[in-house]
Design an enzyme around this catalytic site. Structure first.
Site, PDB file in Angstrom:
ATOM      1  N   GLY A   9       0.820  -1.199   0.000  1.00 47.17           N
ATOM      2  CA  GLY A   9       0.000   0.000   0.000  1.00 47.17           C
ATOM      3  C   GLY A   9       0.853   1.248   0.000  1.00 47.17           C
ATOM      4  O   GLY A   9       0.548   2.212   0.702  1.00 47.17           O
ATOM      5  N   HIS A  10       1.925   1.206  -0.795  1.00 47.26           N
ATOM      6  CA  HIS A  10       2.842   2.346  -0.876  1.00 47.26           C
ATOM      7  C   HIS A  10       3.717   2.204  -2.124  1.00 47.26           C
ATOM      8  O   HIS A  10       3.660   1.197  -2.822  1.00 47.26           O
ATOM      9  CB  HIS A  10       3.733   2.423   0.377  1.00 47.26           C
ATOM     10  CG  HIS A  10       4.621   1.239   0.556  1.00 47.26           C
ATOM     11  ND1 HIS A  10       4.249   0.157   1.316  1.00 47.26           N
ATOM     12  CD2 HIS A  10       5.847   0.954   0.067  1.00 47.26           C
ATOM     13  CE1 HIS A  10       5.217  -0.743   1.288  1.00 47.26           C
ATOM     14  NE2 HIS A  10       6.201  -0.285   0.534  1.00 47.26           N
ATOM     15  N   ALA A  11       4.511   3.239  -2.367  1.00 44.87           N
ATOM     16  CA  ALA A  11       5.524   3.228  -3.433  1.00 44.87           C
ATOM     17  C   ALA A  11       6.827   3.717  -2.814  1.00 44.87           C
ATOM     18  O   ALA A  11       6.833   4.249  -1.699  1.00 44.87           O
ATOM     19  CB  ALA A  11       5.109   4.140  -4.587  1.00 44.87           C
ATOM     20  N   ARG A  18       2.579  -0.638  -4.864  1.00 42.42           N
ATOM     21  CA  ARG A  18       2.435  -2.072  -4.728  1.00 42.42           C
ATOM     22  C   ARG A  18       1.515  -2.409  -3.569  1.00 42.42           C
ATOM     23  O   ARG A  18       1.563  -1.772  -2.520  1.00 42.42           O
ATOM     24  CB  ARG A  18       3.785  -2.763  -4.564  1.00 42.42           C
ATOM     25  CG  ARG A  18       4.468  -2.765  -3.204  1.00 42.42           C
ATOM     26  CD  ARG A  18       5.246  -1.521  -2.819  1.00 42.42           C
ATOM     27  NE  ARG A  18       5.947  -0.832  -3.844  1.00 42.42           N
ATOM     28  CZ  ARG A  18       7.181  -1.070  -4.239  1.00 42.42           C
ATOM     29  NH1 ARG A  18       7.903  -1.947  -3.623  1.00 42.42           N
ATOM     30  NH2 ARG A  18       7.716  -0.387  -5.216  1.00 42.42           N
ATOM     31  N   ILE A  56       6.241   6.572  -0.178  1.00 37.62           N
ATOM     32  CA  ILE A  56       5.086   7.375  -0.563  1.00 37.62           C
ATOM     33  C   ILE A  56       3.863   6.581  -0.108  1.00 37.62           C
ATOM     34  O   ILE A  56       3.549   5.531  -0.669  1.00 37.62           O
ATOM     35  CB  ILE A  56       5.030   7.610  -2.085  1.00 37.62           C
ATOM     36  CG1 ILE A  56       6.340   8.200  -2.600  1.00 37.62           C
ATOM     37  CG2 ILE A  56       3.832   8.499  -2.437  1.00 37.62           C
ATOM     38  CD1 ILE A  56       6.481   8.152  -4.114  1.00 37.62           C
TER      39      ILE A  56
END
Length: 134
Positions: A48-50, A96, A121
């Site tokens: 749940g982030h980049a 992702r 992020i």
């Protein structure tokens, strides 16, 4: 293509198989950090982030799970990870999400950077703003 499946060496032996990874050989970066997730409750998600600068290779060393990749420009891919001799390469600025973990699954991640909270992020709208300029 957002992510790339890497076929890692699989050494077959009647006593049990062996797979090895080596930085800058079958992993396309120097490995700075290794971590793994396990005992993930049914229905939970990870990720749940980049990452701004970190590259990763995600490996299902046991069990299976799905990895959804999003490039922020309309491209999405879902990879079903269930072979311990394959890794999913994920570059920078790719959102992702990992989900649908089977019971007993273990997710191993090889990362190009040491942990740095500022490098993540977490806000999807911020991610979309960043990727619109990439």
């Amino acid at each position: 293509m957002i992510g790339k499946i890497l076929d890692l060496p699989k050494i077959v032996d009647p006593r049990g198989n062996l797979t090895v990874t080596e930085e800058m050989k079958n992993v396309p970066f120097d490995i700075a950090r290794v971590y793994w997730t396990y005992d993930i409750p049914a229905g939970e998600r990870r990720g749940g982030h980049a990452h701004r600068s970190c590259q990763e290779v995600i490996i299902a060393v046991s069990g299976s799970f799905d990895v959804t990749l999003d490039d922020g420009r309309g491209g999405k891919e879902i990879h079903h990870m269930n072979h311990p001799y394959q890794g999913l390469y994920v570059g920078t600025n790719v959102w992702r999400t990992l989900e649908d973990f089977s019971s007993g699954s273990v997710c191993l991640v090889l990362a190009s950077e040491l942990f740095d909270e500022d490098e993540y992020i977490y806000d999807y709208d911020e991610f979309l703003q960043i990727t619109s300029h990439v």
